[in-house]
Design an enzyme around this catalytic site. Structure first.
Site: not given
Length: 180
Positions: A14, A57, A70
């Site tokens: 990420s 989310h 996300c």
């Protein structure tokens, strides 16, 4: 004896979403207020690319997408950018090339593009691969020092700095302060 900071290549996970955010903002495909509804995944053909939060989310803007990592938000950013613009910004932030440190056997990393895939695998690029790339998976590989340089570049307004090693007058490397 391997210098893992320079010679090991890892998928960035990420942390690559930082590159996605910079590219999306600079290319004008998103703004800080762009909202995406994360329901827990995105469908593409017969495949579903899930978010780490299976229930989703909800509606997220850029700040929340970064804060909560996300995946669905960045799938949308990747779809709008395409892999070649992602590649351009990753290179521009110091990923996928030598750092200039000057030590032997430094690995350069891998940033896929449509041209790279045709040259290395003889295949076309697919949107589903962009979805995997946006979350730092699949073909992406970087050294830890490249990720540190990318983070520094984003933090300082875009200047990719060249790391240096400092030697004393006798040619020995000087150690920096030890932080507790």
């Amino acid at each position: 004896m391997m210098n893992r900071a320079l010679q090991s290549q890892y998928p960035p996970g990420s942390t690559f979403k930082i590159v996605m955010a910079v590219a999306g903002l600079e290319e004008g495909v998103i703004t800080p207020d762009t909202k995406v509804n994360c329901t827990g995944g995105i469908s593409y053909g017969k495949w579903t690319f899930g978010c780490w939060r299976h229930g989703g989310h909800g509606v997220v803007d850029l700040h929340k997408a970064i804060r909560e990592s996300c995946d669905v938000y960045f799938y949308e950013v990747g779809k709008r950018l395409g892999i070649d613009r992602i590649h351009k910004y990753a290179i521009g932030l110091g990923l996928g090339g030598p750092t200039g440190l000057g030590l032997q056997k430094e690995r350069t990393g891998i940033i896929p593009s449509t041209e790279w895939k045709r040259a290395t695998r003889g295949q076309d690029w697919y949107l589903g691969e962009t979805f995997n790339a946006q979350s730092g998976k699949d073909m992406l590989r970087f050294t830890p020092i490249q990720l540190a340089l990318m983070t520094a570049a984003v933090s300082n307004g875009g200047s990719v700095l060249q790391p240096t090693l400092i030697k004393d007058p006798e040619g020995r490397f000087i150690r920096g302060p030890r932080w507790i």
